[in-house]
Design a protein around this motif. Sequence first.
Motif, short mmCIF file in Angstrom:
data_model
loop_
_atom_site.label_atom_id
_atom_site.label_comp_id
_atom_site.label_asym_id
_atom_site.label_seq_id
_atom_site.Cartn_x
_atom_site.Cartn_y
_atom_site.Cartn_z
N THR A 1 -15.34 -16.88 -3.90
CA THR A 1 -14.03 -16.68 -3.53
C THR A 1 -14.14 -15.36 -2.44
O THR A 1 -14.47 -14.66 -3.24
CB THR A 1 -12.82 -16.72 -4.97
OG1 THR A 1 -12.70 -17.82 -5.42
CG2 THR A 1 -11.88 -17.00 -3.69
N ARG B 1 -13.13 -12.56 0.18
CA ARG B 1 -11.63 -12.19 1.37
C ARG B 1 -12.45 -11.87 2.50
O ARG B 1 -13.33 -11.29 2.78
CB ARG B 1 -10.65 -11.60 1.23
CG ARG B 1 -9.27 -12.39 -0.04
CD ARG B 1 -8.79 -11.20 -0.59
NE ARG B 1 -7.28 -12.34 -0.96
CZ ARG B 1 -6.75 -12.80 -1.06
NH1 ARG B 1 -6.56 -13.00 0.55
NH2 ARG B 1 -6.09 -14.02 -1.97
N GLU C 1 -6.83 -11.03 7.50
CA GLU C 1 -7.54 -11.33 6.35
C GLU C 1 -7.07 -12.97 6.41
O GLU C 1 -6.67 -13.40 6.12
CB GLU C 1 -6.25 -11.24 5.71
CG GLU C 1 -7.35 -11.24 3.97
CD GLU C 1 -7.32 -10.13 2.91
OE1 GLU C 1 -6.09 -11.35 1.79
OE2 GLU C 1 -6.60 -8.84 2.03
N GLU D 1 -9.21 -15.99 3.53
CA GLU D 1 -10.13 -15.95 2.15
C GLU D 1 -10.91 -17.44 2.04
O GLU D 1 -9.95 -18.51 2.82
CB GLU D 1 -8.74 -16.18 1.29
CG GLU D 1 -9.03 -17.25 -0.39
CD GLU D 1 -8.17 -16.94 -1.46
OE1 GLU D 1 -8.72 -17.19 -2.57
OE2 GLU D 1 -6.50 -17.80 -0.81
N ARG E 1 -12.55 -20.35 -0.24
CA ARG E 1 -12.48 -20.29 -1.46
C ARG E 1 -12.73 -21.90 -1.41
O ARG E 1 -13.33 -22.27 -1.15
CB ARG E 1 -11.04 -20.51 -2.18
CG ARG E 1 -9.66 -21.06 -1.56
CD ARG E 1 -9.00 -21.36 -2.67
NE ARG E 1 -7.44 -21.97 -2.16
CZ ARG E 1 -7.98 -22.80 -1.92
NH1 ARG E 1 -8.58 -24.24 -2.12
NH2 ARG E 1 -6.06 -24.06 -1.03
#
Length: 264
Positions: free
Chosen positions: A96, A98, A105, A107, A109
Amino acid sequence: MDPASLRAAVEAAIAAAAPGTDVSRLAADRPLREQVDLDSLDWLNVVTALGERLGIAIPEADFGRLETLEAILGYLAPRMARPGPSAAPASAELPTARHRVRGTEVEIRPMRADDKRLEADFVRRLSSESRYGRFMATVRELSPAKLAYLTDVDQARHVALVAIVDPGGAPAIVGVVRYVVDPAGRNCEFAIAIDDGWHHSGLAGILMGHLVEVARARDLEVMEGFVLAANSAMLHLARQLGFASHHDPGDRDTVRVALDLRHR
């Protein structure tokens, strides 16, 4: 296992990978890929499911012998008493993280079962060229069963990671990468798709880097994939990541790329 039960197990594995297929109408002597809408990752899933259902290991070298239902049944019948496949790879923490990509940005995951809507929207946004590059087939809309297969993954034998952006509180998937472990539990096959607007942004390399690290952490030995020969960007990325390219003289459309995970 009697022949009828063995055939039923094979048909169940095919039906699970290709929902909507009328397995009762499959011709035993015709190549399955001519009768069932299976991409390379689907096919690996069929073989994996067979190994797990029947408790046998099917070496990758034998995959090419399993083109027809008749060939599969003939291959499996004498092997039913042999030792089964290894257990699923040891667990390792999934990333996980960034990253800032093009000033946005992103992410990274694990894929979740409740990502179905986001995944469906992601595939719809892909250009026809990008969809073909991912699925090796013309795909416009994912069926509910296919969508469930792609999102409700066990993150052990089938690992999937997503790249999410959230502009204005409206999250969207802009990239997906995944691998499926082979029946022997040693190697895996990867697949990747990137939103067309994010091509050449570096996102593909970020996703592949995370996926490779997961595979290494779980002691897998080789990661491989099949790339369209015309996809020069993906072939270039594969070389940058250390993958070797293998050209099949009988197949000019795709290139097999493979990475030895035991060496950095």
